[in-house]
Write an enzyme that holds these catalytic residues in place. Structure first.
Site, PDB file in Angstrom:
ATOM      1  N   HIS A  24      -6.127  -2.900   5.658  1.00 29.84           N
ATOM      2  CA  HIS A  24      -6.826  -2.596   4.196  1.00 29.84           C
ATOM      3  C   HIS A  24      -7.793  -3.494   4.161  1.00 29.84           C
ATOM      4  O   HIS A  24      -8.253  -3.908   2.930  1.00 29.84           O
ATOM      5  CB  HIS A  24      -5.582  -2.526   2.990  1.00 29.84           C
ATOM      6  N   TYR A  37       0.737  -1.234  -0.073  1.00 24.61           N
ATOM      7  CA  TYR A  37      -0.043   0.181  -0.062  1.00 24.61           C
ATOM      8  C   TYR A  37       0.907   1.242   0.062  1.00 24.61           C
ATOM      9  O   TYR A  37       0.904   2.135   0.822  1.00 24.61           O
ATOM     10  CB  TYR A  37      -0.815  -0.068   1.157  1.00 24.61           C
ATOM     11  N   GLU A  92      -4.803  -0.190  11.583  1.00 19.34           N
ATOM     12  CA  GLU A  92      -5.803   0.349  10.644  1.00 19.34           C
ATOM     13  C   GLU A  92      -6.669  -0.455   9.642  1.00 19.34           C
ATOM     14  O   GLU A  92      -6.132  -1.354   9.289  1.00 19.34           O
ATOM     15  CB  GLU A  92      -4.848   1.391   9.770  1.00 19.34           C
TER      16      GLU A  92
HETATM   17  C1  GCO Z   1      -3.571   4.577   3.625  1.00 16.91           C
HETATM   18  C2  GCO Z   1      -4.508   4.297   2.450  1.00 16.91           C
HETATM   19  C3  GCO Z   1      -4.030   4.635   1.210  1.00 16.91           C
HETATM   20  C4  GCO Z   1      -4.896   4.155   0.099  1.00 16.91           C
HETATM   21  C5  GCO Z   1      -5.193   5.087  -0.981  1.00 16.91           C
HETATM   22  C6  GCO Z   1      -6.421   4.754  -1.770  1.00 16.91           C
HETATM   23  O1  GCO Z   1      -3.601   4.465   4.684  1.00 16.91           O
HETATM   24  O2  GCO Z   1      -2.758   5.632   3.061  1.00 16.91           O
HETATM   25  O3  GCO Z   1      -4.805   2.921   2.584  1.00 16.91           O
HETATM   26  O4  GCO Z   1      -2.557   4.302   0.874  1.00 16.91           O
HETATM   27  O5  GCO Z   1      -4.644   2.927  -0.277  1.00 16.91           O
HETATM   28  O6  GCO Z   1      -5.518   6.461  -0.561  1.00 16.91           O
HETATM   29  O7  GCO Z   1      -6.406   5.345  -3.212  1.00 16.91           O
HETATM   30 MG    MG Z   2      -5.230   2.914   4.978  1.00 16.36          MG
END
Ligand code: GCO
Ligand code: MG
Length: 426
Positions: free
Chosen positions: A232, A180, A256
């Protein structure tokens, strides 16, 4: 005898005379200095030179958001006083009979944030002063460490630590799940992300990999540094609760999106089984979605994506609510939020007692050229801008050099499937 019925005339509070400069023009700009599509809103007023900048970014639906602003909300705003932000917010959110939704709220957020920028500039004050004033001198952020294996990850953790970061999010690659990334979107990275998502997602190895990852991280760096992780929404509910419980011993700062929005009722169970703090909310598309979780103290951090819930106005209201319930703010700040959006978040952080942590990115030079005043990270912290308004501008000429990628470039979330071929959560 015919009785005369007196119909009271309803008029907006400002109808007798505007107390602030009126809006004369609303324009939108698409730019992508690092390849990530960003939507910028510009609001001009009847006072020469008094303009505001807003962020309406969503990498998956930028063109739809732009249409809502250009076709509906912009024309609705023209002629109204720039200062009556809450009035316009209410009006705009009721203007479609079918309310809310991420696209509508994103469009509204772009306008809302630009109006706060104008208000600050008109008052010659930084936005945090309008929100009650500064309650902290700096805003800590977390770094994003990722790796293909423990050695690579721990190396990344050390690099953040050496640069002064006290909070570090740790992600490890497991089959079908990338790390991510929030920082960039070079063609290579995008391709790698798409390739990762083309591999089937098998939930089984992931929880064990995360537990082993944190065991290795704690062994390498001890307990002095705060560590975080983003699930996620990949897991089914009970596996998420189990993972959280297994992570208790590593004392995370937060976990998260352990549960997806459709599973949020499960936070009741989470609370009974795990003491790992829970951070939730970046995919919510309205402030109301936070209410049951905050008011029942089921989460510890509200991860508000300001763009998706309608901007700074609802974010500030949620910040007050969080404060009352002992929930902290962890405003969403990845690379798909523009420096204007990041700045708006930092003004809330600077003025809120509910502040917990800020997600951030280190903007490369090209972003600072396109967005003069872009917030910079120093020693793992943001300093609080004292410039009037938000403190970030948009250079239209520089921004025009970076055209948006084709609309489906950022649609790779939907590529992920399980081994049986069914679609998996992003
Ligand atoms: C985070 C998020 C992002 C998202 C993204 C989607 O915690 O920063 O999960 O990385 O995946 O904003 O477009
Ligand atoms: Mg996130």
């Amino acid at each position: 005898m015919k009785q005369e019925v007196k119909v009271p005339k309803a008029s907006a509070p400002w109808a007798a005379g505007a107390s602030s400069p009126r809006v004369t023009k609303v324009s939108t700009f698409l730019t992508a200095p690092v390849g990530i599509p960003l939507v910028v809103v510009k609001i001009e007023t009847s006072e020469a030179g008094l303009i505001g900048w807003g962020c309406a970014s969503d990498p998956q639906r930028p063109l739809a958001i732009r249409t809502v602003i250009d076709t509906y909300l912009g024309p609705l705003l023209i002629g109204r006083p720039s200062g009556d932000i809450d009035d316009f917010h209410h009006l705009a959110s009721l203007s479609p009979y079918w309310r809310g939704g991420a696209i509508e709220n994103n469009a509204l957020a772009g306008i809302d944030v630009a109006l706060w920028d104008i208000k600050g500039k008109a008052a010659a004050m930084p936005v945090h002063q309008l929100l009650g004033g500064q309650v902290r001198t700096y805003v800590p952020v977390y770094g994003h460490a990722g790796g293909r294996d423990h050695a690579e990850l721990i190396d990344a953790v050390h690099r953040y630590k050496d640069r002064g970061y006290e909070y570090i999010r740790c992600q490890i690659e497991v089959s079908g799940a990338d790390t991510y990334g929030v920082s960039g979107s070079s063609d290579d990275k995008l391709l790698a992300q798409k390739q990762a998502r083309a591999i089937p997602w098998t939930p089984r190895p992931y929880p064990a990999a995360v537990v082993q990852m944190f065991a290795a991280v704690r062994e390498a760096i001890g307990f002095d540094i705060e560590i975080l992780h983003d699930v996620h929404e990949r897991l089914d509910a009970v596996s998420a609760v189990r993972l959280s419980r297994e992570l208790d011993e590593f004392r995370l700062f937060f976990l998260e999106d352990a549960l997806a929005p459709e599973d949020s009722e499960w936070y009741h169970h989470m609370r009974q089984h795990s003491t790992t703090p829970q951070a939730v909310g970046e995919v919510y598309s309205g402030a109301r979605e936070f209410l049951p979780l905050i008011s029942a103290r089921l989460i510890d951090f509200a991860r508000i994506r300001m763009c998706s819930i309608g901007g700074l106005t609802p974010t500030v209201k949620l910040a007050h609510l969080c404060e009352a319930f002992g929930v902290r703010l962890a405003i969403h700040g990845p690379g798909d939020v523009s420096p204007i959006g990041h700045a708006a978040g930092i003004h809330v952080d600077a003025s809120s007692r509910a502040f917990g942590i800020q997600e951030s990115v280190e903007f490369p030079e090209v972003m600072c050229e396109v967005f003069p005043g872009a917030p910079l990270v120093m020693n793992g912290r943001h300093l609080v801008s004292q410039a009037p308004g938000l403190g970030v501008e948009y250079d239209e000429r520089a921004g025009a050099r970076y055209t948006h990628p084709s609309p489906l470039t950022f649609d790779s979330w939907a590529l992920l499937r399980r081994e049986d071929g069914s679609v998996a959560r992003p």
